[in-house]
Design a protein around this motif. Sequence first.
Motif, PDB file in Angstrom:
ATOM      1  N   GLN A 119      -7.695  -3.672  -3.420  1.00  0.00           N
ATOM      2  CA  GLN A 119      -6.978  -4.926  -3.679  1.00  0.00           C
ATOM      3  C   GLN A 119      -6.379  -5.482  -2.386  1.00  0.00           C
ATOM      4  OE1 GLN A 119      -3.905  -4.626  -6.639  1.00  0.00           O
ATOM      5  NE2 GLN A 119      -3.536  -6.831  -6.671  1.00  0.00           N
ATOM      6  N   ALA A 120      -5.839  -4.606  -1.543  1.00  0.00           N
ATOM      7  CA  ALA A 120      -5.274  -5.054  -0.267  1.00  0.00           C
ATOM      8  C   ALA A 120      -6.356  -5.661   0.611  1.00  0.00           C
ATOM      9  CB  ALA A 120      -4.587  -3.889   0.442  1.00  0.00           C
ATOM     10  N   LEU A 121      -7.513  -5.014   0.679  1.00  0.00           N
ATOM     11  CA  LEU A 121      -8.600  -5.531   1.506  1.00  0.00           C
ATOM     12  C   LEU A 121      -9.153  -6.844   0.941  1.00  0.00           C
ATOM     13  CD1 LEU A 121     -10.412  -2.198   2.417  1.00  0.00           C
ATOM     14  CD2 LEU A 121      -8.938  -3.609   3.885  1.00  0.00           C
ATOM     15  N   ALA A 122      -9.188  -6.977  -0.379  1.00  0.00           N
ATOM     16  CA  ALA A 122      -9.635  -8.240  -0.982  1.00  0.00           C
ATOM     17  C   ALA A 122      -8.660  -9.362  -0.645  1.00  0.00           C
ATOM     18  CB  ALA A 122      -9.778  -8.077  -2.498  1.00  0.00           C
ATOM     19  N   ALA A 123      -7.371  -9.075  -0.667  1.00  0.00           N
ATOM     20  CA  ALA A 123      -6.366 -10.089  -0.300  1.00  0.00           C
ATOM     21  C   ALA A 123      -6.516 -10.476   1.171  1.00  0.00           C
ATOM     22  CB  ALA A 123      -4.958  -9.558  -0.575  1.00  0.00           C
ATOM     23  N   LEU A 124      -6.740  -9.497   2.033  1.00  0.00           N
ATOM     24  CA  LEU A 124      -6.954  -9.775   3.458  1.00  0.00           C
ATOM     25  C   LEU A 124      -8.178 -10.657   3.643  1.00  0.00           C
ATOM     26  CD1 LEU A 124      -6.495  -9.378   6.500  1.00  0.00           C
ATOM     27  CD2 LEU A 124      -7.754  -7.215   6.305  1.00  0.00           C
ATOM     28  N   ASP A 125      -9.279 -10.312   2.983  1.00  0.00           N
ATOM     29  CA  ASP A 125     -10.506 -11.106   3.120  1.00  0.00           C
ATOM     30  C   ASP A 125     -10.309 -12.531   2.616  1.00  0.00           C
ATOM     31  OD1 ASP A 125     -12.079  -9.168   4.367  1.00  0.00           O
ATOM     32  OD2 ASP A 125     -12.686  -8.277   2.455  1.00  0.00           O
ATOM     33  N   ALA A 126      -9.613 -12.686   1.507  1.00  0.00           N
ATOM     34  CA  ALA A 126      -9.367 -14.028   0.973  1.00  0.00           C
ATOM     35  C   ALA A 126      -8.547 -14.857   1.958  1.00  0.00           C
ATOM     36  CB  ALA A 126      -8.654 -13.938  -0.379  1.00  0.00           C
ATOM     37  N   HIS A 127      -7.557 -14.229   2.582  1.00  0.00           N
ATOM     38  CA  HIS A 127      -6.727 -14.959   3.556  1.00  0.00           C
ATOM     39  C   HIS A 127      -7.538 -15.314   4.805  1.00  0.00           C
ATOM     40  CE1 HIS A 127      -2.897 -16.437   4.990  1.00  0.00           C
ATOM     41  NE2 HIS A 127      -3.170 -15.877   6.158  1.00  0.00           N
ATOM     42  N   LEU A 128      -8.346 -14.393   5.269  1.00  0.00           N
ATOM     43  CA  LEU A 128      -9.188 -14.684   6.431  1.00  0.00           C
ATOM     44  C   LEU A 128     -10.182 -15.794   6.116  1.00  0.00           C
ATOM     45  CD1 LEU A 128      -9.813 -11.078   7.816  1.00  0.00           C
ATOM     46  CD2 LEU A 128      -8.432 -12.880   8.881  1.00  0.00           C
ATOM     47  N   ASP A 129     -10.705 -15.807   4.891  1.00  0.00           N
ATOM     48  CA  ASP A 129     -11.605 -16.892   4.487  1.00  0.00           C
ATOM     49  C   ASP A 129     -10.897 -18.241   4.596  1.00  0.00           C
ATOM     50  OD1 ASP A 129     -13.601 -15.049   3.974  1.00  0.00           O
ATOM     51  OD2 ASP A 129     -13.388 -15.138   1.783  1.00  0.00           O
ATOM     52  N   LEU A 162       0.830  -1.206   0.000  1.00  0.00           N
ATOM     53  CA  LEU A 162       0.000   0.000   0.000  1.00  0.00           C
ATOM     54  C   LEU A 162       0.864   1.256   0.000  1.00  0.00           C
ATOM     55  CD1 LEU A 162      -2.741  -1.180   2.488  1.00  0.00           C
ATOM     56  CD2 LEU A 162      -3.188  -0.371   0.153  1.00  0.00           C
ATOM     57  N   LEU A 163       1.884   1.283   0.852  1.00  0.00           N
ATOM     58  CA  LEU A 163       2.754   2.459   0.936  1.00  0.00           C
ATOM     59  C   LEU A 163       3.516   2.690  -0.358  1.00  0.00           C
ATOM     60  CD1 LEU A 163       4.158   2.052   4.546  1.00  0.00           C
ATOM     61  CD2 LEU A 163       2.602   3.828   3.736  1.00  0.00           C
ATOM     62  N   GLY A 164       3.902   1.599  -1.026  1.00  0.00           N
ATOM     63  CA  GLY A 164       4.642   1.725  -2.278  1.00  0.00           C
ATOM     64  C   GLY A 164       3.761   1.971  -3.488  1.00  0.00           C
ATOM     65  N   GLY A 165       2.441   1.976  -3.291  1.00  0.00           N
ATOM     66  CA  GLY A 165       1.536   2.192  -4.398  1.00  0.00           C
ATOM     67  C   GLY A 165       1.350   0.979  -5.290  1.00  0.00           C
ATOM     68  N   HIS A 166       1.801  -0.195  -4.832  1.00  0.00           N
ATOM     69  CA  HIS A 166       1.670  -1.418  -5.631  1.00  0.00           C
ATOM     70  C   HIS A 166       0.240  -1.946  -5.618  1.00  0.00           C
ATOM     71  CE1 HIS A 166       6.015  -1.451  -5.807  1.00  0.00           C
ATOM     72  NE2 HIS A 166       6.044  -1.374  -4.483  1.00  0.00           N
ATOM     73  N   TYR A 167      -0.465  -1.747  -4.502  1.00  0.00           N
ATOM     74  CA  TYR A 167      -1.853  -2.179  -4.369  1.00  0.00           C
ATOM     75  C   TYR A 167      -2.704  -0.976  -4.008  1.00  0.00           C
ATOM     76  CZ  TYR A 167      -0.692  -7.222  -3.768  1.00  0.00           C
ATOM     77  OH  TYR A 167      -0.276  -8.516  -3.937  1.00  0.00           O
ATOM     78  N   PRO A 168      -3.862  -0.846  -4.637  1.00  0.00           N
ATOM     79  CA  PRO A 168      -4.832   0.134  -4.128  1.00  0.00           C
ATOM     80  C   PRO A 168      -5.515  -0.475  -2.895  1.00  0.00           C
ATOM     81  CG  PRO A 168      -5.734  -0.982  -6.046  1.00  0.00           C
ATOM     82  CD  PRO A 168      -4.323  -1.484  -5.875  1.00  0.00           C
ATOM     83  N   PRO A 169      -6.143   0.342  -2.073  1.00  0.00           N
ATOM     84  CA  PRO A 169      -6.797  -0.187  -0.868  1.00  0.00           C
ATOM     85  C   PRO A 169      -7.753  -1.345  -1.139  1.00  0.00           C
ATOM     86  CG  PRO A 169      -6.706   2.191  -0.737  1.00  0.00           C
ATOM     87  CD  PRO A 169      -6.220   1.818  -2.112  1.00  0.00           C
TER      88      PRO A 169
END
Length: 195
Positions: free
Chosen positions: A174-184, A165-172
């Motif tokens: 996409q980061a939240l979708a990755a978090l949700d997928a991992h939590l799933d 996120l800090l490097g601008g590689h992911y927009p918020p």
Amino acid sequence: MPKKVDALERRTRIADALMRVAAEQGLEAVSLRHVAAAAGVSAGMVQHYFRTKDEMMRFALGVVRDRSQARVTAAVARLGDAPAPRELLRTIITAVLPLDEESRADGRVALAFLAYTAVRPAAASALHEDTAQMTAFFAGLLPGPDADRAAAGLLALMEGLGVYLLGGHYPPEQALAALDAHLDLLFGGSPSSAP
């Protein structure tokens, strides 16, 4: 009668200046002289409150930690009583991730401090206990026999998403979708209920 000086207020003012310098110019630009200029005080005043750069860095990291904790506390309070473990984890991690300008500024300082401690292990002592406590807390919320390892992975995911996120590689999003997928995955494929 001499004016009474609020030492904590001055130390915090100096730490805020350090964070501005680090966020805008990188940690390598942080020096007593640069921080003094950003704070609008003399280099001697900075040295009065912080004997070394390491001491100044640790205090600034503490300020970042306090701000992050306040964001987490406020977000968790909005959940009400007895939130589900998955919801609680998502809320905590979302509150920590650099998703808005204030948390991005704090995140840049925290990331710079991590890089700084990579070559100065003695300066990292403040982070060891925080990492152990967060990992143990996450493990207490996760299902399954390997909760300790899963918690370490979740913490690593959180830190990695923060860097992206800090490097601008992911927009918020996409980061939240990755978090949700991992939590799933961690919670047995339960569907994401978060927005």
